[in-house]
Design a protein around this motif. Structure first.
Motif, PDB file in Angstrom:
ATOM      1  N   PRO A 160      -5.782   4.056   2.413  1.00  0.00           N
ATOM      2  CA  PRO A 160      -5.620   2.620   2.729  1.00  0.00           C
ATOM      3  C   PRO A 160      -4.398   2.350   3.606  1.00  0.00           C
ATOM      4  CG  PRO A 160      -6.119   2.925   0.412  1.00  0.00           C
ATOM      5  CD  PRO A 160      -5.830   4.292   0.960  1.00  0.00           C
ATOM      6  N   LEU A 161      -3.325   3.113   3.364  1.00  0.00           N
ATOM      7  CA  LEU A 161      -2.108   2.959   4.164  1.00  0.00           C
ATOM      8  C   LEU A 161      -2.367   3.336   5.616  1.00  0.00           C
ATOM      9  CD1 LEU A 161       0.934   2.363   4.292  1.00  0.00           C
ATOM     10  CD2 LEU A 161       1.343   4.747   3.644  1.00  0.00           C
ATOM     11  N   ARG A 162      -3.098   4.419   5.845  1.00  0.00           N
ATOM     12  CA  ARG A 162      -3.399   4.850   7.216  1.00  0.00           C
ATOM     13  C   ARG A 162      -4.254   3.808   7.942  1.00  0.00           C
ATOM     14  NH1 ARG A 162       0.431   7.383   6.412  1.00  0.00           N
ATOM     15  NH2 ARG A 162       0.491   9.433   5.450  1.00  0.00           N
ATOM     16  N   ILE A 163      -5.217   3.227   7.223  1.00  0.00           N
ATOM     17  CA  ILE A 163      -6.091   2.215   7.828  1.00  0.00           C
ATOM     18  C   ILE A 163      -5.281   0.975   8.219  1.00  0.00           C
ATOM     19  CG2 ILE A 163      -8.012   0.627   7.389  1.00  0.00           C
ATOM     20  CD1 ILE A 163      -9.192   2.824   5.552  1.00  0.00           C
ATOM     21  N   SER A 164      -4.409   0.536   7.319  1.00  0.00           N
ATOM     22  CA  SER A 164      -3.612  -0.671   7.590  1.00  0.00           C
ATOM     23  C   SER A 164      -2.626  -0.451   8.739  1.00  0.00           C
ATOM     24  CB  SER A 164      -2.868  -1.106   6.328  1.00  0.00           C
ATOM     25  OG  SER A 164      -1.965  -0.106   5.895  1.00  0.00           O
TER      26      SER A 164
ATOM     27  N   LEU B  35       0.830  -1.208   0.000  1.00  0.00           N
ATOM     28  CA  LEU B  35       0.000   0.000   0.000  1.00  0.00           C
ATOM     29  C   LEU B  35       0.865   1.259   0.000  1.00  0.00           C
ATOM     30  CD1 LEU B  35      -2.747  -1.092   2.556  1.00  0.00           C
ATOM     31  CD2 LEU B  35      -2.957  -0.932   0.070  1.00  0.00           C
ATOM     32  N   TRP B  36       1.999   1.179   0.656  1.00  0.00           N
ATOM     33  CA  TRP B  36       2.928   2.324   0.676  1.00  0.00           C
ATOM     34  C   TRP B  36       3.476   2.567  -0.729  1.00  0.00           C
ATOM     35  CZ3 TRP B  36       7.573   2.828   4.646  1.00  0.00           C
ATOM     36  CH2 TRP B  36       7.992   4.158   4.680  1.00  0.00           C
ATOM     37  N   VAL B  37       3.854   1.497  -1.421  1.00  0.00           N
ATOM     38  CA  VAL B  37       4.330   1.624  -2.807  1.00  0.00           C
ATOM     39  C   VAL B  37       3.242   2.242  -3.677  1.00  0.00           C
ATOM     40  CG1 VAL B  37       4.979   0.326  -4.878  1.00  0.00           C
ATOM     41  CG2 VAL B  37       5.985  -0.275  -2.671  1.00  0.00           C
ATOM     42  N   PHE B  38       2.006   1.761  -3.500  1.00  0.00           N
ATOM     43  CA  PHE B  38       0.871   2.291  -4.250  1.00  0.00           C
ATOM     44  C   PHE B  38       0.733   3.798  -4.022  1.00  0.00           C
ATOM     45  CE2 PHE B  38      -3.641   3.526  -3.951  1.00  0.00           C
ATOM     46  CZ  PHE B  38      -4.038   3.336  -5.271  1.00  0.00           C
ATOM     47  N   ALA B  39       0.824   4.234  -2.742  1.00  0.00           N
ATOM     48  CA  ALA B  39       0.682   5.653  -2.421  1.00  0.00           C
ATOM     49  C   ALA B  39       1.806   6.484  -3.042  1.00  0.00           C
ATOM     50  CB  ALA B  39       0.661   5.835  -0.900  1.00  0.00           C
ATOM     51  N   LEU B  40       3.025   5.971  -2.994  1.00  0.00           N
ATOM     52  CA  LEU B  40       4.162   6.699  -3.569  1.00  0.00           C
ATOM     53  C   LEU B  40       4.052   6.803  -5.097  1.00  0.00           C
ATOM     54  CD1 LEU B  40       7.160   5.328  -1.442  1.00  0.00           C
ATOM     55  CD2 LEU B  40       6.410   7.713  -1.586  1.00  0.00           C
ATOM     56  N   VAL B  41       3.627   5.714  -5.737  1.00  0.00           N
ATOM     57  CA  VAL B  41       3.473   5.735  -7.202  1.00  0.00           C
ATOM     58  C   VAL B  41       2.440   6.775  -7.607  1.00  0.00           C
ATOM     59  CG1 VAL B  41       2.660   4.411  -9.198  1.00  0.00           C
ATOM     60  CG2 VAL B  41       4.237   3.366  -7.554  1.00  0.00           C
ATOM     61  N   ILE B  42       1.304   6.797  -6.895  1.00  0.00           N
ATOM     62  CA  ILE B  42       0.250   7.783  -7.181  1.00  0.00           C
ATOM     63  C   ILE B  42       0.783   9.200  -6.956  1.00  0.00           C
ATOM     64  CG2 ILE B  42      -2.000   8.672  -6.441  1.00  0.00           C
ATOM     65  CD1 ILE B  42      -2.232   6.099  -7.995  1.00  0.00           C
ATOM     66  N   LYS B  43       1.522   9.378  -5.879  1.00  0.00           N
ATOM     67  CA  LYS B  43       2.055  10.706  -5.534  1.00  0.00           C
ATOM     68  C   LYS B  43       2.978  11.231  -6.622  1.00  0.00           C
ATOM     69  CE  LYS B  43       4.137  13.057  -1.531  1.00  0.00           C
ATOM     70  NZ  LYS B  43       4.736  12.847  -0.188  1.00  0.00           N
TER      71      LYS B  43
END
Length: 346
Positions: free
Chosen positions: A174-178, A152-160
């Motif tokens: 999603p990262l905050r929830i997990s 999820l962290w990778v996903f957030a960074l890619v989007i960013k």
């Protein structure tokens, strides 16, 4: 680790709600708490496995780098602020800077995470003692969940990065929830298992003292009548009780056969003929008797049922409940409460 994840989530929430911006000189400072989460977990792991002295002390190096990152960020913000530029420009430049910082944090964090898993999986010879108390299943489950967090962290960074550092906040939800789920698991499961570990160590120390003859308390396990049983069965029974082998959850008929140099089929037949029960029921009855001693001992009054069951020779709490109820007609907790009730009525 719980503290750093919590601080990181609180900081993200506060910044999203604009609780800090424009109220201090350093409007944009975001402390990279996430950089310390994995090193703190690593520190916990090597301490829990009792291999601290034989492991690399990574945390102190990460703390130094963490301080450097904080100072560098403050310096960057102050320098760029004094250099002029609009608010929008500063926002954009700052997000680019923190994104690079976060990428560095991710690489460092996942490296420590992978190294921690390598120690847990590949260095079992270093912590065989802890494995007699804890099968570490809960830590393996934690690794699985943490792996999801990294995805999820990778996903957030890619989007960013793909959105050019603007409008990316939703990708972090999603990262905050997990990570909030991780806080719960570490807070509840971690403290729960630490308590069980401590209790089991105390119980085992008492049993070791008793076994070595330093404790004068009498055993409450009844000895069989010599006139009623075969000599071979008396030998088997004496060995099991004196060595307390029933306290080992993985002890099998084959192990007993090897220890006594008696064929397993002969052992099984002898136990069935004399005890009128199978080897498993015979050994479980001793475990239940041992558990009853623990449950009625004031020293273990505040101990968890799980600790008592596991140190009585059962391989899980559920197995302890099932076998105890089968042999006693009630659950361990009901047995304990029933005894307390009778004591109060006297």
């Amino acid at each position: 680790m719980i503290l750093t994840i919590s601080l990181n989530n609180i900081q993200s929430w506060a910044l999203e709600r604009n609780l800090f911006q424009h109220r201090f000189m350093l409007d944009y400072i975001q402390i990279p708490w996430h950089f310390l989460s994995a090193p703190f977990f690593y520190a916990f792991l090597i301490n829990y496995l009792d291999i601290y002295e034989r492991s690399r002390k990574l945390l102190k190096y990460f703390i130094v780098v963490f301080v450097v990152l904080c100072v560098a960020q403050i310096t960057f913000v102050l320098t760029y602020s004094l250099g002029g530029g609009t608010k929008e420009e500063l926002n954009y430049v700052y997000e680019r800077y923190t994104s690079i910082e976060e990428l560095i944090s991710f690489i460092g964090s996942i490296s420590v995470f992978a190294y921690s898993f390598y120690i847990l999986k590949g260095k079992k010879k270093l912590f065989t003692k802890i494995l007699t108390y804890d099968n570490l299943k809960w830590i393996y489950n934690f690794f699985k969940l943490t792996l999801l967090v990294y995805v999820l962290w990778v996903f957030a960074l890619v989007i960013k990065f793909s959105l050019n550092f603007t409008g990316f906040l939703y990708s972090y939800y999603p990262l905050r929830i997990s990570t909030t789920l991780i806080i719960f698991i570490l807070g509840y499961q971690g403290l729960k298992y630490l308590r069980i570990l401590k209790e089991r160590k105390n119980i085992r120390e008492d049993l070791d003292i008793e076994k070595s003859g330093l404790d004068n308390q009498e055993e409450n396990i009844s000895e069989p009548n010599e006139n009623e049983f075969e000599p071979q069965f008396l030998e088997i029974d004496k060995y099991i009780k004196s060595e307390k082998i029933y306290l080992h959850p993985k002890y099998t008929l084959q192990n007993l056969s090897s220890d006594l140099n008696i064929g397993s089929s002969t052992l099984s037949a002898t136990i069935n003929r004399n005890a009128k029960k199978s080897f498993v029921d015979y050994i479980n009855e001793m475990r239940v008797n041992q558990a009853k001693k623990f449950l009625l001992d004031y020293k273990y009054e505040s101990y968890t049922i799980a600790s008592i069951g596991l140190e009585s020779g059962f391989n899980s709490k559920s197995a302890f409940y099932d076998v105890f109820k089968k042999h006693s007609g009630m659950t361990p907790l009901a047995f304990k409460n029933n005894h307390i009730k009778k004591q109060s009525e006297r």
